[in-house]
Structures are given as structure tokens and as C-alpha cells.
Design a protein around this motif. Structure first.
Motif: not given
Length: 217
Positions: A81-93, A111-114, A119-124, A133-139
């Protein structure tokens, strides 16, 4: 990295063994299990009051989304039911193999529905941008956003000062983005190298506390 040794904690769908806990005892790269535990703790405990509006997707599912066919992804995500979530967090490898555990870097995709933005937070830098981007397109078809209006933002965030803290940055960034969104706490400056270093000990202590609670039940 496969978990070994006796079980330390069984928490919802997450099983932590002694080898997983050991990763928090020194300057070591976190594996799937530790990050999955943190995400489950956020969803089922720390941010349970916002459970209708937020979802935390752990490393194994994020990897499945990245490497699977679109039809398989859709069938799997429908139940969340992700279509009803305001925020969806994913851990990317950055691991591109679907047959082995591996990879060298973790980052956070939100993913922010607002504002219809991934939004991608990368410490490197932008090390994991391609995977994100791959995951965002599929999501996108499964999070209630119209493709024409979806944006991808490579966010500025604190950069790690070593080669092993990326998983902790994912955990800390996820926690503070969620606090900022639902509780209005400041986001700028919330995650620092010092706070990430402290998080190792905090996570270890949390795991041991939960394990002790299980022992007395």
C-alpha cells in the motif's frame, strides 16, 4: 556478509546473530541484517505512531526491486500500500548481482509524496546515484505519483570520513528525515560524523536491551 553464531535477537521479521552485533563493536561495514533491524525498529517502534504514513523498505527488498522485472516488482509491492504513504525509505546497495551478497556502499533513497520527489542521500558523493535512479524508476508506478511530475534529487548531506560508516549514515539520515517530516525537528546539521560514530554504540545497546526484554518474557 552472512550472519553466523548464536542468535542474539529475534525482532519482528529480523534475526540478529552474534556476528551481526560484532559489526557494531568496531569500525566495520554494516551488513543487510543490521540495517534491516534498524528499519524495522523505526517502523514498529520509534515511528509507530506514523505507521499509516511511512514505510521502511530494507536492503533485501530494495535489491529485489532493483534487479527484478517490472511485473514482478508490481506484484510484490501491491501488498505494501505504498501509494498511501507520505514517505517511503529504501536502503540502497551498489551490488548488481542477484545471486550473491556483496556491494561496497550503502545510501538512502526517500520517496516523498508531498513534493513528488525521490530524494537520494549518499554519504559518498553520488556513488550510488545510478542504483538509486534504477529503483526510483521502478518504484514510481507503485507509490501514487504521476510519472510526468516525479523528480529525482541528489541531496546534499554530511559525507563520511572513512570507508565503513555508509550503513550508519543510512540509518541516521532515515531517522532524522522522518523526525523532520513528522515532528518538525531541524534537518540541517542533525547528522554529523560524530553522531554517526555514536550511533554504533546506541544500536548495540538497543539490541542488547531488546534481547534482555525477550529473555524475561
Amino acid at each position: 556478509m552472512a550472519s553466523t553464531g548464536p542468535t542474539v535477537l529475534s525482532y519482528n521479521n529480523c534475526l540478529l546473530r552474534r556476528s551481526d552485533l560484532a559489526l557494531l563493536e568496531g569500525p566495520r561495514w554494516l551488513n543487510d541484517q543490521v540495517i534491516a533491524f534498524a528499519f524495522e525498529y523505526f517502523e514498529y517502534d520509534l515511528f509507530k505512531d506514523f505507521s499509516d504514513d511511512v514505510s521502511f523498505i530494507g536492503p533485501d527488498i530494495a535489491q529485489f526491486i532493483k534487479l527484478s522485472q517490472d511485473a514482478e516488482v508490481g506484484m510484490f509491492l501491491e501488498s505494501l500500500n505504498l501509494a498511501f504513504k507520505q514517505l517511503v525509505f529504501l536502503a540502497i546497495n551498489d551490488n548488481d548481482s542477484d545471486t550473491s551478497v556483496g556491494g561496497s556502499h550503502w545510501s538512502l533513497l526517500v520517496c516523498s509524496r508531498r513534493d513528488s520527489t525521490f530524494r537520494h542521500y549518499d554519504s559518498s558523493g553520488s556513488f550510488n546515484e545510478h542504483a538509486a535512479r534504477q529503483i526510483a524508476m521502478k518504484m514510481q508506478p507503485h507509490v501514487g505519483l504521476e510519472k510526468a511530475h516525479v523528480m529525482f534529487a541528489q541531496e546534499q548531506c554530511t559525507q563520511q570520513e572513512n570507508c565503513y560508516d555508509c550503513g550508519l549514515f543510512v540509518i541516521c539520515n532515515a531517522e532524522h528525515v522522518c523526525k523532520h517530516h513528522f515532528q518538525g525537528t531541524p534537518l540541517t546539521g542533525a547528522v554529523t560524523q560524530a553522531s554517526v560514530t555514536r550511533k554504533r554504540g546506541e544500536l548495540k545497546e538497543l539490541i542488547l536491551q531488546l534481547a534482555a526484554q525477550d529473555d524475561v518474557k
